[in-house]
Design a protein around this motif. Sequence first.
Motif, PDB file in Angstrom:
ATOM      1  N   HIS A  68       0.857  -1.192   0.000  1.00  0.00           N
ATOM      2  CA  HIS A  68       0.000   0.000   0.000  1.00  0.00           C
ATOM      3  C   HIS A  68       0.889   1.237   0.000  1.00  0.00           C
ATOM      4  O   HIS A  68       2.018   1.199   0.468  1.00  0.00           O
TER       5      HIS A  68
ATOM      6  N   SER B 264       1.001   5.565  -1.873  1.00  0.00           N
ATOM      7  CA  SER B 264       0.346   6.599  -2.667  1.00  0.00           C
ATOM      8  C   SER B 264       1.143   6.832  -3.942  1.00  0.00           C
ATOM      9  O   SER B 264       2.325   6.497  -4.020  1.00  0.00           O
TER      10      SER B 264
ATOM     11  N   THR C 174      -3.500   3.905  -1.464  1.00  0.00           N
ATOM     12  CA  THR C 174      -4.081   2.935  -2.383  1.00  0.00           C
ATOM     13  C   THR C 174      -3.179   1.711  -2.435  1.00  0.00           C
ATOM     14  O   THR C 174      -2.164   1.647  -1.746  1.00  0.00           O
ATOM     15  N   THR C 175      -3.521   0.765  -3.259  1.00  0.00           N
ATOM     16  CA  THR C 175      -2.715  -0.444  -3.384  1.00  0.00           C
ATOM     17  C   THR C 175      -1.567  -0.234  -4.360  1.00  0.00           C
ATOM     18  O   THR C 175      -1.593   0.674  -5.178  1.00  0.00           O
ATOM     19  N   ARG C 176      -0.598  -1.109  -4.285  1.00  0.00           N
ATOM     20  CA  ARG C 176       0.537  -1.060  -5.213  1.00  0.00           C
ATOM     21  C   ARG C 176       0.035  -1.167  -6.646  1.00  0.00           C
ATOM     22  O   ARG C 176       0.494  -0.452  -7.528  1.00  0.00           O
ATOM     23  N   ARG C 177      -0.908  -2.061  -6.850  1.00  0.00           N
ATOM     24  CA  ARG C 177      -1.460  -2.249  -8.199  1.00  0.00           C
ATOM     25  C   ARG C 177      -2.066  -0.959  -8.731  1.00  0.00           C
ATOM     26  O   ARG C 177      -1.848  -0.582  -9.885  1.00  0.00           O
ATOM     27  N   SER C 178      -2.803  -0.245  -7.889  1.00  0.00           N
ATOM     28  CA  SER C 178      -3.422   1.017  -8.309  1.00  0.00           C
ATOM     29  C   SER C 178      -2.390   2.095  -8.592  1.00  0.00           C
ATOM     30  O   SER C 178      -2.559   2.895  -9.509  1.00  0.00           O
TER      31      SER C 178
ATOM     32  N   GLU D 100      -1.097   1.721 -12.104  1.00  0.00           N
ATOM     33  CA  GLU D 100      -2.047   1.792 -13.216  1.00  0.00           C
ATOM     34  C   GLU D 100      -1.897   3.108 -13.969  1.00  0.00           C
ATOM     35  O   GLU D 100      -1.504   4.128 -13.401  1.00  0.00           O
TER      36      GLU D 100
ATOM     37  N   GLN E  90      -2.664   6.538 -15.310  1.00  0.00           N
ATOM     38  CA  GLN E  90      -3.431   7.616 -14.678  1.00  0.00           C
ATOM     39  C   GLN E  90      -3.794   8.730 -15.656  1.00  0.00           C
ATOM     40  O   GLN E  90      -4.300   9.771 -15.237  1.00  0.00           O
TER      41      GLN E  90
END
Length: 145
Positions: free
Chosen positions: A73, A75, A116-120, A123, A125
């Motif tokens: 997790h 930012s 947010t999560t690492r995956r997010s 992603e 942007q």
Amino acid sequence: MAMEINPDKLTAFRAILLNEAITAVNSPESDFFLAITDGMTGIHIRMLRLLSDPPALLDVDAAAATQFKNLSHGSIGALIKAAFPALERGHLESLLGDLHQKSLSRVGRDGYAAMTTRRSILEKQTTEIGERFLAYISLPPECES
């Protein structure tokens, strides 16, 4: 008119000229994109490219890759700070705000520290407009050397 010396902006303006020369369609978006480019810094352009493909930073920056290796997790601010270590948080938030205000990015200045999560974090942007803008300021494949 001021002389431009930033290499990222020079490349963007060169790409605009080449893309306009090889594209037969006159798009009303061209004037919008040209004005945006003129008002941006090279850091804006590099940040937008980062937001378009966050994992690319990890491919070229070993320190950033190490930092994100075990992250579950965090930012997007951590990723952006890794890409622009010389800039203060306030500057980075302002740059994010500029890109978001122009509808180029989905994340604004308030998103810098949003957990947010690492995956997010990794992603894309950028918005559809942001992707079209990046294509507009990128050299056509036949012109890349």
